[in-house]
Design a protein around this motif. Structure first.
Motif, PDB file in Angstrom:
ATOM      1  N   MET A   1       2.357 -29.856   8.379  1.00 49.74           N
ATOM      2  CA  MET A   1       1.065 -29.976   9.274  1.00 49.74           C
ATOM      3  C   MET A   1       0.618 -28.603   9.536  1.00 49.74           C
ATOM      4  O   MET A   1       1.257 -27.855  10.042  1.00 49.74           O
ATOM      5  N   ASP A   2      -0.633 -28.497   9.256  1.00 53.17           N
ATOM      6  CA  ASP A   2      -1.367 -27.107   9.589  1.00 53.17           C
ATOM      7  C   ASP A   2      -1.767 -27.018  10.905  1.00 53.17           C
ATOM      8  O   ASP A   2      -1.556 -27.983  11.776  1.00 53.17           O
ATOM      9  N   SER A   3      -2.307 -25.732  11.223  1.00 54.15           N
ATOM     10  CA  SER A   3      -2.570 -25.692  12.677  1.00 54.15           C
ATOM     11  C   SER A   3      -3.901 -26.397  13.166  1.00 54.15           C
ATOM     12  O   SER A   3      -3.942 -26.640  14.409  1.00 54.15           O
ATOM     13  N   LEU A   4      -4.971 -26.949  12.437  1.00 56.61           N
ATOM     14  CA  LEU A   4      -5.809 -27.847  12.879  1.00 56.61           C
ATOM     15  C   LEU A   4      -5.273 -29.050  13.344  1.00 56.61           C
ATOM     16  O   LEU A   4      -5.634 -29.540  14.246  1.00 56.61           O
ATOM     17  N   HIS A   5      -3.906 -29.519  13.253  1.00 58.49           N
ATOM     18  CA  HIS A   5      -3.205 -30.771  13.782  1.00 58.49           C
ATOM     19  C   HIS A   5      -2.716 -30.649  15.143  1.00 58.49           C
ATOM     20  O   HIS A   5      -2.207 -31.410  15.666  1.00 58.49           O
ATOM     21  N   HIS A   6      -2.542 -29.350  15.228  1.00 55.40           N
ATOM     22  CA  HIS A   6      -1.912 -28.887  16.538  1.00 55.40           C
ATOM     23  C   HIS A   6      -2.718 -29.588  17.819  1.00 55.40           C
ATOM     24  O   HIS A   6      -3.904 -29.659  17.759  1.00 55.40           O
ATOM     25  N   PRO A   7      -2.068 -30.074  18.517  1.00 56.69           N
ATOM     26  CA  PRO A   7      -2.816 -30.789  19.841  1.00 56.69           C
ATOM     27  C   PRO A   7      -3.703 -29.796  20.515  1.00 56.69           C
ATOM     28  O   PRO A   7      -4.719 -30.533  20.916  1.00 56.69           O
ATOM     29  N   GLU A   8      -3.341 -28.718  20.674  1.00 59.87           N
ATOM     30  CA  GLU A   8      -4.186 -27.754  21.417  1.00 59.87           C
ATOM     31  C   GLU A   8      -5.553 -27.536  20.673  1.00 59.87           C
ATOM     32  O   GLU A   8      -6.532 -27.457  21.325  1.00 59.87           O
ATOM     33  N   ALA A   9      -5.184 -27.412  19.114  1.00 63.10           N
ATOM     34  CA  ALA A   9      -6.534 -27.216  18.470  1.00 63.10           C
ATOM     35  C   ALA A   9      -7.487 -28.366  18.415  1.00 63.10           C
ATOM     36  O   ALA A   9      -8.618 -28.335  18.315  1.00 63.10           O
ATOM     37  N   LYS A  10      -7.014 -29.699  18.382  1.00 61.32           N
ATOM     38  CA  LYS A  10      -7.753 -30.848  18.541  1.00 61.32           C
ATOM     39  C   LYS A  10      -8.553 -30.909  19.656  1.00 61.32           C
ATOM     40  O   LYS A  10      -9.779 -31.296  19.830  1.00 61.32           O
ATOM     41  N   ARG A  11      -7.733 -30.310  20.765  1.00 58.67           N
ATOM     42  CA  ARG A  11      -8.319 -30.409  22.174  1.00 58.67           C
ATOM     43  C   ARG A  11      -9.581 -29.605  22.329  1.00 58.67           C
ATOM     44  O   ARG A  11     -10.509 -29.749  22.832  1.00 58.67           O
ATOM     45  N   ALA A  12      -9.313 -28.263  21.793  1.00 57.16           N
ATOM     46  CA  ALA A  12     -10.354 -27.554  21.749  1.00 57.16           C
ATOM     47  C   ALA A  12     -11.601 -27.973  20.979  1.00 57.16           C
ATOM     48  O   ALA A  12     -12.834 -27.511  21.519  1.00 57.16           O
ATOM     49  N   LEU A  13     -11.317 -28.405  19.719  1.00 57.57           N
ATOM     50  CA  LEU A  13     -12.563 -28.760  18.972  1.00 57.57           C
ATOM     51  C   LEU A  13     -13.320 -29.916  19.681  1.00 57.57           C
ATOM     52  O   LEU A  13     -14.345 -29.741  19.653  1.00 57.57           O
ATOM     53  N   ARG A  14     -12.329 -30.989  20.333  1.00 54.94           N
ATOM     54  CA  ARG A  14     -13.280 -31.763  21.135  1.00 54.94           C
ATOM     55  C   ARG A  14     -14.235 -31.306  22.251  1.00 54.94           C
ATOM     56  O   ARG A  14     -15.400 -31.592  22.328  1.00 54.94           O
ATOM     57  N   LEU A  15     -13.445 -30.167  22.926  1.00 51.98           N
ATOM     58  CA  LEU A  15     -14.197 -29.922  23.988  1.00 51.98           C
ATOM     59  C   LEU A  15     -15.521 -29.119  23.674  1.00 51.98           C
ATOM     60  O   LEU A  15     -16.400 -29.355  24.247  1.00 51.98           O
ATOM     61  N   LYS A  16     -15.437 -28.402  22.596  1.00 46.67           N
ATOM     62  CA  LYS A  16     -16.578 -27.535  21.791  1.00 46.67           C
ATOM     63  C   LYS A  16     -17.786 -28.724  21.480  1.00 46.67           C
ATOM     64  O   LYS A  16     -18.751 -28.230  21.954  1.00 46.67           O
ATOM     65  N   LEU A  17     -17.196 -29.520  20.891  1.00 48.46           N
ATOM     66  CA  LEU A  17     -18.259 -30.615  20.257  1.00 48.46           C
ATOM     67  C   LEU A  17     -18.934 -31.537  21.440  1.00 48.46           C
ATOM     68  O   LEU A  17     -20.273 -31.617  21.415  1.00 48.46           O
ATOM     69  N   ARG A  18     -18.259 -31.806  22.453  1.00 45.83           N
ATOM     70  CA  ARG A  18     -18.534 -32.578  23.505  1.00 45.83           C
ATOM     71  C   ARG A  18     -19.463 -31.702  24.379  1.00 45.83           C
ATOM     72  O   ARG A  18     -20.371 -32.187  25.176  1.00 45.83           O
ATOM     73  N   ARG A  19     -19.285 -30.325  24.388  1.00 42.66           N
ATOM     74  CA  ARG A  19     -20.150 -29.437  25.436  1.00 42.66           C
ATOM     75  C   ARG A  19     -21.492 -29.430  24.554  1.00 42.66           C
ATOM     76  O   ARG A  19     -22.374 -29.314  25.444  1.00 42.66           O
ATOM     77  N   LYS A  20     -21.510 -29.286  23.690  1.00 43.85           N
ATOM     78  CA  LYS A  20     -22.826 -29.047  22.650  1.00 43.85           C
ATOM     79  C   LYS A  20     -23.644 -30.710  22.654  1.00 43.85           C
ATOM     80  O   LYS A  20     -24.937 -30.307  23.061  1.00 43.85           O
ATOM     81  N   ARG A  21     -22.926 -31.853  22.881  1.00 42.57           N
ATOM     82  CA  ARG A  21     -23.409 -32.821  22.954  1.00 42.57           C
ATOM     83  C   ARG A  21     -24.207 -32.910  24.387  1.00 42.57           C
ATOM     84  O   ARG A  21     -25.246 -33.403  24.805  1.00 42.57           O
TER      85      ARG A  21
END
Ligand SMILES: Nc1ncnc2c1ncn2[C@@H]1O[C@H](COP(=O)(O)OP(=O)(O)OP(=O)(O)O)[C@@H](O)[C@H]1O
Ligand SMILES: [Mg+2]
Length: 208
Positions: A1-21
């Protein structure tokens, strides 16, 4: 499992994309919705569907509802996702018309009110639909999907891993929700394609 799969990384990516939207103006949203629906009308999976689901947009999600009148003209049966009560956080799909009584679910999202018998009679499991139009937070060039993180669509579509009915799954999003790569989990159900305001990406296609 690489770092992308880390729950914190997923959370941060979701947050970034949702903000933009969320930052899009009403006018930008309207234009994106119009462009999205033009693309969708040309998609074979949309054109051939007799029973189709879509969603009412929240939190800056791209808006597929301009398609409603087009579906009506073509006598397509339109369904909305509804949280299954007393169950495992999965969805079923309830017929939607201009006069369908609606109620907000526990996430504040309006859905057909299944306290009425008429709505209960007109509900289907996902496998009975021809095509589902599915919201998402992030996607990649192979049409992998990242949702809001509840696993609702993944749970409702888990039957896709077994032989049997297989509706077309069309993700829809703003083009800027495309990312280089996504953490794909074993339970993530692959989409057939993702359609945005700027184009279509198909599953199994290498990036050109
Ligand atoms: N088929 C399943 N059965 C049981 N639990 C599941 C299933 N699919 C997903 N889950 C659970 O749901 C949680 C969230 O999944 P994931 O991070 O893929 O959400 P998502 O795809 O972003 O959400 P959604 O499908 O609601 O848009 C995971 O922790 C996972 O354990
Ligand atoms: Mg998932």
């Amino acid at each position: 499992m690489d770092s992308l799969h880390h729950p914190e990384a997923k959370r941060a990516l979701r947050l970034k994309l949702r903000r933009k939207r969320f930052e899009l103006s009403k006018q930008e949203q309207r234009q994106a919705a119009r462009r999205l629906c033009q693309q969708l009308k040309h998609l074979p999976e949309i054109q051939r569907a007799r029973r189709i689901s879509l969603y009412l947009p929240v939190n800056g999600e791209i808006d597929p509802t301009p398609l409603l009148s087009w579906f009506r003209q073509r006598n397509v049966d339109v369904y909305l996702p509804v949280l299954r009560p007393l169950s495992d956080n999965s969805l079923w799909f309830v017929a939607y018309h201009a006069n369908t009584p609606m109620v907000k679910n526990r996430f504040g999202i309006p859905e057909p009110d299944t306290r009425f018998a008429a709505q209960r009679r007109n509900r289907l499991p996902a496998w009975a639909l021809d095509t589902l139009i599915v919201p998402l937070v992030g996607f990649d060039a192979q049409a992998n999907r990242m949702g809001m993180g509840g696993g609702f669509y993944d749970r409702s579509l888990a039957f896709m891993r077994r032989p049997g009915p297989a509706p077309a799954l069309i993700g829809v999003a703003h083009a800027f929700q495309q990312v280089e790569s996504l953490p794909v989990e074993p339970w993530d159900v692959p989409l057939s394609a993702v359609v945005s305001d700027l184009g279509v990406v198909r599953a199994g296609k290498k990036k050109s």
